[in-house]
Design an enzyme around this catalytic site. Sequence first.
Site, PDB file in Angstrom:
ATOM      1  CG  ASP A 195      33.153   5.448  34.285  1.00 55.33           C
ATOM      2  OD1 ASP A 195      33.643   5.656  33.165  1.00 55.33           O
ATOM      3  OD2 ASP A 195      31.980   5.754  34.582  1.00 55.33           O
ATOM      4  CG  HIS A 317      31.259   2.112  31.101  1.00 59.17           C
ATOM      5  ND1 HIS A 317      31.709   1.819  32.377  1.00 59.17           N
ATOM      6  CD2 HIS A 317      30.704   3.353  31.182  1.00 59.17           C
ATOM      7  CE1 HIS A 317      31.439   2.824  33.185  1.00 59.17           C
ATOM      8  NE2 HIS A 317      30.830   3.771  32.488  1.00 59.17           N
ATOM      9  CG  HIS A 327      23.919   6.489  32.928  1.00 57.05           C
ATOM     10  ND1 HIS A 327      24.189   7.708  32.350  1.00 57.05           N
ATOM     11  CD2 HIS A 327      24.815   6.355  33.956  1.00 57.05           C
ATOM     12  CE1 HIS A 327      25.206   8.280  32.994  1.00 57.05           C
ATOM     13  NE2 HIS A 327      25.591   7.498  33.972  1.00 57.05           N
ATOM     14  CG  HIS A 356      27.389   5.618  39.595  1.00 58.61           C
ATOM     15  ND1 HIS A 356      27.618   6.974  39.617  1.00 58.61           N
ATOM     16  CD2 HIS A 356      28.187   5.130  38.607  1.00 58.61           C
ATOM     17  CE1 HIS A 356      28.513   7.284  38.690  1.00 58.61           C
ATOM     18  NE2 HIS A 356      28.867   6.179  38.065  1.00 58.61           N
TER      19      HIS A 356
END
Length: 468
Positions: A195, A317, A327, A356
């Site tokens: 990202d 990722h 997620h 995050h």
Amino acid sequence: MGLSKTTFVFCFLAAAVLNAAVLCSGGITSSFVRKVESSVEMPLDSDVFKTPPGYNAPQQVHITQGDHKGKAVIVSWVTPDEPGSSIVQFWAENSNQKHQAKGRVKTYKYYNYTSGYIHHCTIRNLNYNTKYYYEVGTGKTTRTFWFTTPPEVGPDVPYTFGLIGDLGQTYDSNETLTHYEKNPVKGQAVLFVGDLSYADNHPNHDNVRWDTWARFVERSVAYQPWIWTTGNHELDYAPEIGEKKPFKPFTHRYQTPYKAANSTAPFWYSIKRASAHIIVLSSYSAYGKYTPQYQWLEEELPKVNRSETPWLFVLVHSPWYNSYDYHFMEGESMRVMYESWFVNYKVDLVFSGHVHAYERSERVSNIAYNIVNGDCTPVERDQSAPVYITIGDGGNIEGLATVMTEPQPKYSAYREASFGHATLEIKNRTHVYYSWHRNQDGYAVKAESMWFFNRYWHPVDDSTTAHS
């Protein structure tokens, strides 16, 4: 060279004291509470996005490893007005002898955007552990940068990596990159877990934001290689505007040495650097049985020579172990496919982004389940398993993940909803020292540090929470 005997003993005792001090507690959810506020992208006229002066001046300069063992570098840059020259001049420090390598230039179109002229040039046959200067551009608009090649690959070669993920181009992103640059522990290369620009968060995946991001990070990535992992924000798959080729901007702008690792695509590959063998995987490419990524990884893992590269790290990722609502379980199908291999080959550490926030697991595996025994409880003290570290906390536009699953699972050793970065210092074949630094009130605060012990050469229990 490795640690001296005295230093080695001190490191071992320090780690033992650290472990003993925390064995009485369970997994930690940090008590630090960051003020919840939106991440705001820096405006296009910010200094960090400024274009260099001069007609057709090279911009967006970045480097990555260009071969399997660290003797080559891929130099990439953009000229905005015309193709110019794809030649890189380079020379070793304290040498007046200049060499040159010739690269290639390409452009691409994405919806209503047309890129500048993107250059990629591989400099080969470099000497190990040597500082090189390199020059791109022509005439009055040349620009000069430098990098240092890694030491020769070997079992006790010390080396320091930085770790950044989900960076974006917000004010928080700038704080993270600044903290990494100012960290007294100097990273020599960055392991970037995906990202990059978050251009796809803008209408029609505004590719101008790919340009601004590359100018923003140039101050670091033009001087030390960033090892690229693709995330979901690199997909740029937008059939609603006629863009049906996944990873289109990324593949034009960012190169990886995948062919040197016998990979068939730039999204999964491996490199050796100092005493580490690093495997990069793609969460958003096919990874099921019989797919190219599956077959490549199946062939790659037996090639890892722990007598040459004791440390085995994986970058991917989407995290396989994640105790945030954000997620949650997205990496589960990939874990099911590959986790038994990671345990069998004693992967030391797995780094991911996507979520995050920050989280570190204990050494955990969940490979016992089959349809006969029904045993599907994770083993949170599997000493052959990796530690999983989620570091998707670079400063992205979407903000922090703040909602955590409760109670905190046993495999989760430490978690905190903050932005930050980490460093990983390889000391020798048995020990690495790891630190995570949160962004706090404009300062980088070392929020967590610990020693990890090598699974192949020194498989000592490095748990940091109490045994149940």
